[in-house]
Design a protein around this motif. Structure first.
Motif, mmCIF file in Angstrom:
data_model
loop_
_atom_site.group_PDB
_atom_site.id
_atom_site.type_symbol
_atom_site.label_atom_id
_atom_site.label_comp_id
_atom_site.label_asym_id
_atom_site.label_seq_id
_atom_site.Cartn_x
_atom_site.Cartn_y
_atom_site.Cartn_z
ATOM 1 N N LYS A 81 58.728 -80.500 -33.653
ATOM 2 C CA LYS A 81 59.394 -80.467 -34.954
ATOM 3 C C LYS A 81 58.529 -79.783 -36.002
ATOM 4 C CE LYS A 81 62.197 -83.458 -37.916
ATOM 5 N NZ LYS A 81 62.610 -84.847 -38.234
ATOM 6 N N GLY A 82 57.192 -79.926 -35.888
ATOM 7 C CA GLY A 82 56.277 -79.216 -36.791
ATOM 8 C C GLY A 82 56.254 -79.720 -38.213
ATOM 9 N N THR A 83 56.566 -81.001 -38.409
ATOM 10 C CA THR A 83 56.559 -81.560 -39.756
ATOM 11 C C THR A 83 55.389 -82.527 -39.902
ATOM 12 O OG1 THR A 83 57.892 -83.534 -39.305
ATOM 13 C CG2 THR A 83 59.086 -81.449 -39.701
ATOM 14 N N ILE A 84 55.291 -83.123 -41.077
ATOM 15 C CA ILE A 84 54.221 -84.069 -41.363
ATOM 16 C C ILE A 84 54.258 -85.259 -40.404
ATOM 17 C CG2 ILE A 84 55.561 -85.358 -43.067
ATOM 18 C CD1 ILE A 84 51.777 -84.496 -43.234
ATOM 19 N N LEU A 138 62.364 -96.915 -52.781
ATOM 20 C CA LEU A 138 61.374 -95.969 -53.284
ATOM 21 C C LEU A 138 61.489 -94.672 -52.487
ATOM 22 C CD1 LEU A 138 58.298 -98.397 -53.259
ATOM 23 C CD2 LEU A 138 60.117 -98.209 -54.965
ATOM 24 N N ARG A 139 61.246 -93.538 -53.166
ATOM 25 C CA ARG A 139 61.341 -92.246 -52.487
ATOM 26 C C ARG A 139 60.173 -91.361 -52.900
ATOM 27 N NH1 ARG A 139 66.296 -92.445 -50.188
ATOM 28 N NH2 ARG A 139 67.883 -93.687 -51.263
ATOM 29 N N TRP A 140 59.718 -90.565 -51.930
ATOM 30 C CA TRP A 140 58.607 -89.649 -52.183
ATOM 31 C C TRP A 140 58.595 -88.564 -51.114
ATOM 32 C CZ3 TRP A 140 58.189 -94.540 -50.233
ATOM 33 C CH2 TRP A 140 57.640 -94.677 -48.947
ATOM 34 N N TYR A 141 57.836 -87.503 -51.361
ATOM 35 C CA TYR A 141 57.601 -86.451 -50.374
ATOM 36 C C TYR A 141 56.173 -86.572 -49.845
ATOM 37 C CZ TYR A 141 61.684 -84.098 -52.465
ATOM 38 O OH TYR A 141 62.938 -83.792 -52.942
ATOM 39 N N LEU A 142 56.010 -86.273 -48.549
ATOM 40 C CA LEU A 142 54.685 -86.168 -47.957
ATOM 41 C C LEU A 142 54.511 -84.790 -47.333
ATOM 42 C CD1 LEU A 142 54.121 -89.536 -46.025
ATOM 43 C CD2 LEU A 142 53.390 -88.939 -48.340
ATOM 44 N N GLY A 143 53.276 -84.286 -47.382
ATOM 45 C CA GLY A 143 52.957 -83.008 -46.758
ATOM 46 C C GLY A 143 51.487 -82.947 -46.435
ATOM 47 N N GLY A 144 51.104 -81.917 -45.715
ATOM 48 C CA GLY A 144 49.688 -81.768 -45.379
ATOM 49 C C GLY A 144 49.487 -80.786 -44.248
ATOM 50 N N THR A 145 48.369 -80.905 -43.583
ATOM 51 C CA THR A 145 48.032 -80.038 -42.463
ATOM 52 C C THR A 145 47.795 -80.895 -41.220
ATOM 53 O OG1 THR A 145 45.614 -80.056 -42.582
ATOM 54 C CG2 THR A 145 46.764 -78.640 -44.148
ATOM 55 N N PRO A 151 42.963 -84.752 -46.681
ATOM 56 C CA PRO A 151 43.942 -85.841 -46.733
ATOM 57 C C PRO A 151 45.359 -85.291 -46.696
ATOM 58 C CG PRO A 151 43.126 -85.382 -48.918
ATOM 59 C CD PRO A 151 42.317 -84.527 -47.991
ATOM 60 N N PHE A 152 46.323 -86.162 -46.481
ATOM 61 C CA PHE A 152 47.707 -85.751 -46.674
ATOM 62 C C PHE A 152 48.051 -85.920 -48.151
ATOM 63 C CE2 PHE A 152 47.945 -90.256 -45.824
ATOM 64 C CZ PHE A 152 49.043 -90.738 -46.492
ATOM 65 N N MET A 153 49.157 -85.317 -48.576
ATOM 66 C CA MET A 153 49.514 -85.297 -49.995
ATOM 67 C C MET A 153 50.872 -85.961 -50.221
ATOM 68 S SD MET A 153 48.205 -81.533 -51.240
ATOM 69 C CE MET A 153 49.236 -80.610 -50.096
ATOM 70 N N LEU A 154 51.030 -86.520 -51.412
ATOM 71 C CA LEU A 154 52.241 -87.238 -51.787
ATOM 72 C C LEU A 154 52.706 -86.795 -53.163
ATOM 73 C CD1 LEU A 154 52.878 -91.051 -51.459
ATOM 74 C CD2 LEU A 154 53.130 -89.950 -53.686
#
Length: 265
Positions: A81-84, A138-145, A151-154
Motif C-alpha cells: 500500500k505504501g502508506t504510513i 478525534l481526527r488527524w493526519y499522520l505521515g512520515g518516512t 519521527p513520524f508527523m501529525l
C-alpha cells in the motif's frame, strides 16, 4: 514552521497492566479510546505533550492474527500500500517498549513535499480517527518516512485540546508537571543529529562536543549513542523538592527522572 514534539509511543501487550504500572508510579493515566484494532491510554503533561500506551484491542489479537503476523502477511500488505501504515504496523508486531515518537506540524502536506524533494523515502499520509471514551471523535493526519531516524508527523484536524486535554493542576499524585527533556539512544548519533537539524528545523538549544540538544516546541530532544540501559530517557519537572528516578521495572522500557521544577533548566 518548526516541528514540535507531540508524544512518545510505547507498545504494551496488555493495556490494563500498563495502566496499573504507570498508576503505581504516581501518574494519572487517561483512557484514550479505540482506533480500529488498537486502543490506548495517555499520560498527559502540563506542556500539552504525552506518553501513549498502545495495545491491540484484546478481541483482535487472536491466535489467527498472531499467525498471520508471524508469516509476515500484514507487513507485506502494508508495504504494498505504501502508506504510513507500513511504519505503524512495526509498532504492534515487534518488541514491546518505546517504538516511535511524533512531532506535530501545521502543514503535513508541505512538510512531506519538502522531504520528497530531498529524495527521502516518503510514505503516503493517511487520515486517522479515535473515539474517546466519552464518544467524541478525534481526527488527524499522520505521515512520515520508512526511516526511524526521523519521527513520524501529525497534523490535527479536530482541535488539539480535544486530543490532548489540558492537564488539571495537581493531576499526577507523584507531582509530575511538564515533560522537559527526552533523550533517545540511537544506532548513529551523528546521523540522527544531522537529519533532525535538516528536516525538522528545530532550535539549537545547546551544543557541545558530546551532545546537541534541540528545542522542539515545549520539549528538548537529544540523541545518545547506543548502548544505553534504556532506549528512551525522560526528564519530567515536578512539584516536589527532590530529584528521584522512578522504578524502571514498571516504566515499560523508558527511564524517567522527576526533577523539581525550580532546578530544571
Amino acid at each position: 514552521m518548526r516541528a514540535k514534539f507531540d508524544h512518545l509511543v510505547i507498545y504494551v501487550s496488555n493495556l490494563e497492566e500498563a495502566i496499573t504500572d504507570f498508576t503505581d508510579l504516581g501518574f494519572e493515566v487517561s483512557r484514550g479510546g479505540a482506533h480500529g484494532a488498537t486502543e490506548n491510554a495517555l499520560i498527559i503533561f502540563s506542556n500539552q505533550v504525552y506518553i501513549e500506551l498502545l495495545a491491540w484491542v484484546p478481541v483482535w489479537y487472536t491466535p489467527l492474527l498472531r499467525t498471520v503476523n508471524r508469516l509476515g502477511i500484514l507487513q507485506w500488505l502494508a508495504d504494498r500500500k505504501g502508506t504510513i501504515y507500513c511504519r505503524l504496523l512495526n509498532w504492534v508486531t515487534g518488541p514491546q517498549g518505546p517504538v516511535d515518537w511524533c512531532v506535530r506540524v501545521d502543514d503535513l502536506a508541505a512538510q512531506l513535499g519538502s522531504w520528497k524533494n530531498a529524495e527521502m523515502d516518503v510514505l503516503k499520509s493517511e487520515q486517522f480517527s479515535r473515539e474517546r471514551v466519552d464518544g467524541q471523535i478525534l481526527r488527524w493526519y499522520l505521515g512520515g518516512t520508512r526511516s526511524f531516524d526521523l519521527p513520524f508527523m501529525l497534523e490535527d484536524i479536530t482541535p488539539i485540546d480535544m486530543r490532548i486535554p489540558p492537564l488539571t493542576e495537581g493531576a499526577h499524585p507523584n507531582g509530575a508537571l511538564a515533560l522537559e527533556q527526552i533523550q533517545f539512544s540511537v544506532n548513529n548519533k551523528a546521523t540522527s543529529n544531522a537529519l533532525t537539524a535538516k528536516f525538522l528545523s528545530p532550535e539549537i538549544f545547546a551544543q557541545d562536543k558530546q551532545t546537541t540538544t534541540f528545542g522542539m516546541g515545549a520539549v528538548k530532544v537529544s540523541f545518545e549513542q547506543r548502548p544505553k540501559p534504556c532506549k528512551v530517557s525522560l526528564t519530567v519537572s515536578c512539584s516536589g523538592s527532590q530529584t528521584h528516578p522512578l522504578d524502571i521495572g514498571k516504566s515499560h522500557g523508558i527511564q524517567i527522572e522527576l526533577v523539581p521544577s525550580n532546578l530544571n533548566t
